[in-house]
Design an enzyme around this catalytic site. Structure first.
Site, PDB file in Angstrom:
ATOM      1  CG  LEU A  81      70.743  98.244  27.246  1.00 37.15           C
ATOM      2  CD1 LEU A  81      71.597  99.094  26.308  1.00 37.15           C
ATOM      3  CD2 LEU A  81      71.494  96.978  27.623  1.00 37.15           C
ATOM      4  CB  ILE A  84      64.763  94.713  36.804  1.00 34.67           C
ATOM      5  CG1 ILE A  84      64.758  94.581  35.279  1.00 34.67           C
ATOM      6  CG2 ILE A  84      63.412  94.314  37.393  1.00 34.67           C
ATOM      7  CD1 ILE A  84      63.641  95.310  34.561  1.00 34.67           C
ATOM      8  CG  HIS A 100      73.585  87.492  28.911  1.00 35.49           C
ATOM      9  ND1 HIS A 100      73.843  88.830  29.131  1.00 35.49           N
ATOM     10  CD2 HIS A 100      74.796  86.876  28.832  1.00 35.49           C
ATOM     11  CE1 HIS A 100      75.157  89.012  29.180  1.00 35.49           C
ATOM     12  NE2 HIS A 100      75.759  87.845  29.007  1.00 35.49           N
ATOM     13  CG  ASP A 141      73.397  88.917  32.918  1.00 35.91           C
ATOM     14  OD1 ASP A 141      74.409  89.532  32.543  1.00 35.91           O
ATOM     15  OD2 ASP A 141      72.238  89.200  32.547  1.00 35.91           O
ATOM     16  CD  GLU A 171      70.731  87.134  21.217  1.00 39.29           C
ATOM     17  OE1 GLU A 171      69.925  87.965  21.680  1.00 39.29           O
ATOM     18  OE2 GLU A 171      71.902  87.400  20.934  1.00 39.29           O
TER      19      GLU A 171
HETATM   20  C1  GRF Z   1      70.565  91.064  22.000  1.00 41.78           C
HETATM   21  O1  GRF Z   1      71.865  90.668  21.660  1.00 41.78           O
HETATM   22  C2  GRF Z   1      70.221  90.487  23.350  1.00 41.78           C
HETATM   23  O2  GRF Z   1      70.831  89.250  23.603  1.00 41.78           O
HETATM   24  C3  GRF Z   1      70.784  91.501  24.282  1.00 41.78           C
HETATM   25  O3  GRF Z   1      70.608  92.747  23.657  1.00 41.78           O
HETATM   26  C4  GRF Z   1      70.504  92.569  22.254  1.00 41.78           C
HETATM   27  C5  GRF Z   1      69.177  93.126  21.836  1.00 41.78           C
HETATM   28  O4  GRF Z   1      69.087  93.104  20.481  1.00 41.78           O
HETATM   29  N1  GRF Z   1      70.092  91.426  25.535  1.00 41.78           N
HETATM   30  P1  GRF Z   1      67.693  93.563  19.846  1.00 41.78           P
HETATM   31  O5  GRF Z   1      67.402  94.970  20.368  1.00 41.78           O
HETATM   32  O6  GRF Z   1      66.662  92.584  20.295  1.00 41.78           O
HETATM   33  O7  GRF Z   1      67.943  93.519  18.368  1.00 41.78           O
END
Ligand code: GRF
Length: 197
Positions: A81, A84, A100, A141, A171
């Site tokens: 978060l 960069i 994302h 993004d 993901e």
């Molecule tokens: C995930 O939803 C990812 O898409 C977003 O942040 C969240 C990270 O989750 N970038 P984790 O820390 O990998 O469980």
């Protein structure tokens, strides 16, 4: 074997999926460094449990130096978060991958991160959601899209339920797949579009 650094800020379940796949040997890359901007990020703990160097680094110059010292070939942002800096994007052009939790260009850009993405999508009443893996560019993004996958979320009763559906069904699979393709040299970027060769 490429040398991979993963940046996290939270629980690190995406990091865990990468740790599992690299340690199974399904990816021609090794996670040699996990970095967080948050000392308490559980992702650091996941790295330590897997015997991977885990460091809390807040200063961008220190971070750049560590990446150089560790001879990093690929940076993966897995729920990271902090911003960069352009200098890092330039140095690692098309070698920083981000995941994302939406189908970019929907629900992305400044302020759209983590659960906020799903809150907006749930409020909008979307019937399909998904995730996007993309190269990082100077536009939040906005970098070239590597992989995307969609899932039916019409039965989700809350943003949290939507987040879990996307996280666990998409993901955790498409991020390792994108890293696998990168490590196999199969990602070609031309005019901001990614071709899998
Ligand atoms: C995930 O939803 C990812 O898409 C977003 O942040 C969240 C990270 O989750 N970038 P984790 O820390 O990998 O469980």
């Amino acid at each position: 074997m490429l040398r991979i650094a993963v940046f996290v800020s939270g629980g690190g379940t995406n990091l865990q999926s990468l740790i599992d796949e690299t340690q199974k040997g399904t990816i021609n890359g090794e996670i040699v460094l996990v970095v967080s901007n948050r000392l308490k990020a559980y992702g650091l703990e996941r790295a330590r449990k897997a015997g991977i160097l885990a460091e809390c680094i807040k200063d961008q110059d220190v971070l750049l130096k560590r990446l150089e010292e560790e001879k990093i070939d690929l940076i993966v942002l897995a729920g990271y978060l902090a911003i960069i800096p352009d200098k890092m994007i330039e140095l690692y052009r098309h070698r920083i991958i981000n995941i994302h939790p939406s189908l970019i260009p929907s629900f992305c850009g400044p302020g759209f991160y983590g659960l906020h993405v799903h809150e907006h999508a749930f409020q909008r009443g979307v019937k399909v959601a998904g995730a996007t893996v993309h190269f990082v560019s100077e536009v939040v993004d906005g970098g070239p899209i590597i992989l995307q996958e969609a899932i039916d979320v019409s039965k989700a009763k809350s943003p949290e339920e939507m987040q879990t559906l996307v996280l666990e069904n998409i993901e955790h699979r498409i991020l390792p797949e994108a890293v696998r393709l990168f490590c196999d040299g199969k990602l070609k970027v031309e005019n901001e579009r990614v071709e899998i060769i």
